[in-house]
Every structure is written in structure tokens, then in C-alpha cells.
Design a protein around this motif. Sequence first.
Motif, short mmCIF file in Angstrom:
data_model
loop_
_atom_site.label_atom_id
_atom_site.label_comp_id
_atom_site.label_asym_id
_atom_site.label_seq_id
_atom_site.Cartn_x
_atom_site.Cartn_y
_atom_site.Cartn_z
N CYS A 165 0.82 -1.21 0.00
CA CYS A 165 0.00 0.00 0.00
C CYS A 165 0.85 1.26 0.00
O CYS A 165 1.95 1.28 0.56
N ARG A 166 0.29 2.30 -0.59
CA ARG A 166 0.87 3.64 -0.55
C ARG A 166 -0.23 4.59 -0.09
O ARG A 166 -1.34 4.57 -0.62
N VAL A 167 0.08 5.43 0.91
CA VAL A 167 -0.90 6.38 1.43
C VAL A 167 -1.17 7.44 0.38
O VAL A 167 -0.24 8.08 -0.14
N ALA A 168 -2.44 7.65 0.04
CA ALA A 168 -2.85 8.66 -0.94
C ALA A 168 -3.33 9.93 -0.24
O ALA A 168 -3.16 11.02 -0.76
N TRP A 169 -3.95 9.78 0.94
CA TRP A 169 -4.42 10.94 1.70
C TRP A 169 -4.57 10.57 3.17
O TRP A 169 -4.59 9.39 3.52
N ARG A 170 -4.62 11.59 4.03
CA ARG A 170 -4.79 11.41 5.48
C ARG A 170 -5.81 12.42 5.99
O ARG A 170 -5.84 13.56 5.52
#
Length: 82
Positions: free
Chosen positions: A60-65
Amino acid sequence: MNVSETTYFCLSARDGSSSQPWSLVDCSPGGARLLVDDPTLVPDTFTLVQKGPVVTLWKCRVAWRSDTHIGVTFEGRRAGPA
């Protein structure tokens, strides 16, 4: 995927830290939204482990928080027997 019958954990791709249990809120073929304790502590890339009848590993890669959630894109998947 039946969310109620699976457990999700995060394994950091960088620091070897212990896993963190998170709640899967939404899932699509390309990514997911996860409820997490502190989104600022989530690494930019990590492996999400789905435990159920079959163990699935999602890169996984974080796209938004946000304050309580993260959105991730799936960069790969590997499955095997539990």
C-alpha cells in the motif's frame, strides 16, 4: 471480500515496527479507506495483512490522510493459505 470476517494489520515497509490493528472502512479493487489511531504515524508505504481463510498481503501507498482515516492505493497483492 467480507470485511466482517477478516482482520487487517499494518506492517511497516521501513522500520520493522510491530503490527497495528486497523479497521477497514471501504475497499475497492484499487485501494481502501482505513480507520487508524493516528494517521500521522502511518508510514507512506506499508504492507497491509488481511487475515481470514486466506492470508492476503497488500502493498500500500498512502494517498491521503484525515484526522482519523487514511486512504491507500494498492500497489500489489499476494495471497496464500492461512
